[in-house]
Design a protein around this motif. Structure first.
Motif, PDB file in Angstrom:
ATOM      1  N   LYS A   1       0.833  -1.201   0.000  1.00 17.82           N
ATOM      2  CA  LYS A   1       0.000   0.000   0.000  1.00 17.82           C
ATOM      3  C   LYS A   1       0.870   1.254   0.000  1.00 17.82           C
ATOM      4  O   LYS A   1       1.819   1.365   0.783  1.00 17.82           O
ATOM      5  N   TYR A   2       0.519   2.187  -0.880  1.00 16.06           N
ATOM      6  CA  TYR A   2       1.283   3.436  -1.008  1.00 16.06           C
ATOM      7  C   TYR A   2       0.385   4.607  -0.627  1.00 16.06           C
ATOM      8  O   TYR A   2      -0.782   4.646  -1.008  1.00 16.06           O
ATOM      9  N   HIS A   3       0.930   5.556   0.136  1.00 20.83           N
ATOM     10  CA  HIS A   3       0.146   6.737   0.492  1.00 20.83           C
ATOM     11  C   HIS A   3       0.548   7.956  -0.329  1.00 20.83           C
ATOM     12  O   HIS A   3      -0.262   8.519  -1.052  1.00 20.83           O
ATOM     13  N   ASP A   4       1.810   8.362  -0.195  1.00 23.36           N
ATOM     14  CA  ASP A   4       2.273   9.561  -0.901  1.00 23.36           C
ATOM     15  C   ASP A   4       3.800   9.591  -0.838  1.00 23.36           C
ATOM     16  O   ASP A   4       4.402   8.724  -0.200  1.00 23.36           O
ATOM     17  N   ASN A   5       4.411  10.611  -1.455  1.00 28.18           N
ATOM     18  CA  ASN A   5       5.867  10.725  -1.464  1.00 28.18           C
ATOM     19  C   ASN A   5       6.443  10.727  -0.045  1.00 28.18           C
ATOM     20  O   ASN A   5       6.157  11.641   0.724  1.00 28.18           O
ATOM     21  N   LEU A   6       7.231   9.733   0.272  1.00 23.83           N
ATOM     22  CA  LEU A   6       7.849   9.587   1.592  1.00 23.83           C
ATOM     23  C   LEU A   6       6.853   9.925   2.701  1.00 23.83           C
ATOM     24  O   LEU A   6       7.205  10.589   3.672  1.00 23.83           O
ATOM     25  N   ALA A   7       5.609   9.470   2.520  1.00 20.84           N
ATOM     26  CA  ALA A   7       4.576   9.907   3.467  1.00 20.84           C
ATOM     27  C   ALA A   7       3.730   8.758   3.984  1.00 20.84           C
ATOM     28  O   ALA A   7       3.606   7.711   3.346  1.00 20.84           O
ATOM     29  N   LEU A   8       3.182   8.984   5.183  1.00 19.33           N
ATOM     30  CA  LEU A   8       2.204   8.069   5.750  1.00 19.33           C
ATOM     31  C   LEU A   8       0.991   8.888   6.128  1.00 19.33           C
ATOM     32  O   LEU A   8       1.124   9.967   6.717  1.00 19.33           O
ATOM     33  N   ASN A   9      -0.187   8.387   5.770  1.00 20.22           N
ATOM     34  CA  ASN A   9      -1.436   9.089   6.037  1.00 20.22           C
ATOM     35  C   ASN A   9      -2.257   8.216   6.982  1.00 20.22           C
ATOM     36  O   ASN A   9      -2.719   7.145   6.607  1.00 20.22           O
ATOM     37  N   SER A  10      -2.442   8.716   8.200  1.00 17.93           N
ATOM     38  CA  SER A  10      -3.068   7.868   9.227  1.00 17.93           C
ATOM     39  C   SER A  10      -4.553   7.610   8.939  1.00 17.93           C
ATOM     40  O   SER A  10      -5.137   6.707   9.523  1.00 17.93           O
ATOM     41  N   SER A  11      -5.161   8.401   8.031  1.00 11.02           N
ATOM     42  CA  SER A  11      -6.575   8.147   7.695  1.00 11.02           C
ATOM     43  C   SER A  11      -6.711   7.125   6.586  1.00 11.02           C
ATOM     44  O   SER A  11      -7.778   6.573   6.366  1.00 11.02           O
TER      45      SER A  11
END
Ligand SMILES: *[C@@H]1O[C@H](CO)[C@@H](O)[C@H](O)[C@H]1NC(C)=O
Ligand SMILES: *[C@@H]1O[C@H](CO)[C@@H](O)[C@H](O)[C@H]1NC(C)=O
Ligand SMILES: *[C@@H]1O[C@H](CO)[C@@H](O)[C@H](O)[C@H]1NC(C)=O
Ligand SMILES: *[C@@H]1O[C@H](CO)[C@@H](O)[C@H](O)[C@H]1NC(C)=O
Ligand SMILES: *[C@@H]1O[C@H](CO)[C@@H](O)[C@H](O)[C@H]1NC(C)=O
Ligand SMILES: *[C@@H]1O[C@H](CO)[C@@H](O)[C@H](O)[C@H]1NC(C)=O
Length: 467
Positions: free
Chosen positions: A251-261
């Protein structure tokens, strides 16, 4: 009178009836002890303790507990329609802007003898269905180097080959085919792997396609913290494995990012940074724990070079920094040591490029200075500037003037390459623009302007003293 007596009897009977289980429970341990005493150690102590737990409604069925745990966490990887699909058929794929993740919560067989194939039972009156994906977090990238995984929902039970190995926990299949660049490794493998598997609390088996020993040397500590089991290299372990469930893709969220939602929910950058500190045994959480100003300079030797690097280093020392210069070498690929070295610095300096991904190892409150070259504004902000903020790292942008760029000599001060970068991307296309701005450009930093940025960095990282 008769009626009253009868009533009393009934009351007593009820009392006795109610007390029976309690009496029974009180007597049971003595019975067991006696049993134990007369017939030797035939009932171990923990067994007769189980008599109590098994009589209660909340008794913990370990098998069921494990199964529920697996199902619960596999379901977290899909939402909405996909989750309903998973519940109904035992198989569903989450297809997002970048990533595809296919989940099965039924007992699967994974055959690694040729191309990896996942056999998923389908008890529906449906047709056999085949889904093929390349398990990489950014599906829009060049995927030729990522081996495909075939997922077959079968009806005829004679289809899947016989099991050779039984595993108690689900499998997660991903690829290390596209490696060698630290930004892409972190962005498309390590962070997505954390997002996808952290919730399983090490109870997953990782199947690593396109297995590369260099990848394992670098990130083995991350993998062994996410899984309590040996990593399976399908090319070296050609057999049929049974699992209670499977996940294909990350699963990918965003560039070097984690999205808790976002799926699976609850994981943000601080969680990942905490995890990395544990995995690599990093000492410093916050910049205030480092007493001396220590600056790491990422020196590029091929493209985007600092043409006056020696003068920059002298300036840094003059201002009061201890300077550690990193040139592309074995140092960087030994991430076990390199991560600790970065973590011991409070300032990181580099020209726009993948090396800045290493900001992820800096302690909170540290400073990252990016020397932003001409034509790299969007990528500089998106990849390293914005993400610094999420990491609790201070980002100082040093945007160069055209005069500092080697492109002025190459094209002339008034050329559109210098004056209208947007048109270069628009007319020449991304590849052409990339060649000019990323491959042809070096920089001679204006030391007067750069000094201001360094002084600001110094004041930020020494501000903690006495607080
Ligand atoms: C626990 O639950 C599983 C699954 O429902 C069942 O197969 C097993 O027999 C149960 N074990 C006990 C000891 O109740
Ligand atoms: C394995 O996958 C490749 C594509 O990567 C394909 O060309 C090949 O035919 C597949 N082999 C088998 C045995 O399915
Ligand atoms: C299942 O497959 C086997 C051999 O592959 C075949 O003999 C059998 O008839 C099939 N059963 C059904 C119900 O299609
Ligand atoms: C293949 O994987 C199984 C299960 O993880 C393991 O027991 C076995 O030793 C492996 N075989 C090889 C050759 O690595
Ligand atoms: C985070 O994920 C949620 C749910 O997918 C989404 O609505 C939101 O826009 C995302 N936030 C960011 C900053 O991308
Ligand atoms: C660039 O253009 C400016 C005015 O548009 C002019 O004054 C200058 O001489 C030009 N420089 C070069 C190197 O052509």
């Amino acid at each position: 009178m008769q009626k009253n007596l009868w009533k009393m009897e009934k009351e007593q009977r009820r009392l006795i009836l109610r007390a029976t289980p309690i009496l029974f429970l009180l007597v049971l341990p003595f019975f067991c002890l006696a049993f134990d005493f007369f017939w030797g150690n035939r009932i171990p102590v923990d067994r007769w303790m189980n008599y109590f737990s098994s009589t209660s409604q909340t008794s913990f069925n370990k098998t069921l507990g494990e199964q529920e745990f697996i199902k619960f966490h596999l379901r977290r990887l899909v939402r909405g329609e996909d989750r309903r699909n998973l519940d109904e058929t035992g198989f569903a794929c989450d297809r997002a802007v970048h990533s595809i993740v296919c989940v099965s919560d039924k007992p699967v067989r994974i055959d690694t003898t040729r191309n990896v194939t996942v056999y998923i039972p389908s008890d529906q009156a449906l047709e056999e269905k085949e889904t093929v994906i390349r398990p990489y977090a950014k599906q829009e990238d060049e995927l030729k180097v990522i081996s495909p995984v075939r997922m077959l929902q079968y009806i005829n039970t004679t289809v899947p080959p016989a099991c050779q190995y039984e595993h108690k926990v689900p499998a997660v299949i991903f690829s290390s085919g596209s490696t060698g660049n630290v930004f892409h490794e972190m962005n498309e493998i390590i962070i997505p792997l954390f997002i996808t598997t952290k919730q399983f609390q090490s109870r997953v088996v990782l199947i690593l396609e396109d297995y590369k020993p260099s990848f394992m040397t670098k990130y083995g500590k991350v993998l062994s913290k996410l899984s309590a089991y040996e990593v399976i290299n399908p090319a070296a372990n050609q057999s049929v494995h049974c699992f209670p469930g499977s996940v294909v893709g990350l699963k990918y969220h965003d560039n070097l990012a984690l999205n808790s939602s976002d799926i699976p929910g609850g994981y943000a950058m601080p969680d990942f940074r905490h995890f990395l500190r544990q995995a690599y045994g990093l000492k410093f959480t916050h910049v205030s724990q480092i007493t001396k100003p220590r600056l790491m300079l990422l020196s590029r030797t091929n493209t985007r070079r600092f043409l006056n690097e020696e003068e920059m280093i002298s300036l840094m020392k003059e201002i009061g920094f201890q300077v550690i210069v990193i040139r592309r070498s074995k140092v960087v690929s030994d991430l076990n040591k390199f991560s600790q070295l970065i973590n011991s610095c409070n300032v990181l300096v580099g020209a726009h490029g993948a090396g800045l991904t290493n900001e992820i190892f800096l302690p909170s409150g540290a400073v990252m200075i990016q020397v932003e070259l001409i034509g790299t504004e969007w990528a500089s902000n998106t990849y390293y500037g914005d993400t610094a903020h999420a990491m609790g790292v201070r980002y100082l942008r040093y945007k160069i003037e055209p005069e500092e760029s080697s492109l002025v000599k190459l094209y002339g001060r008034n050329h559109s390459v210098i004056t209208d970068q947007g048109s270069v991307y628009k007319n020449g296309g991304y590849r052409a623009a990339r060649t000019i701005y990323l491959d042809q450009q070096n920089v001679r930093v204006n030391l007067v302007r750069f000094r201001e940025t360094l002084v600001e960095a110094l004041s930020i990282v020494t501000d903690w003293k006495g607080k």
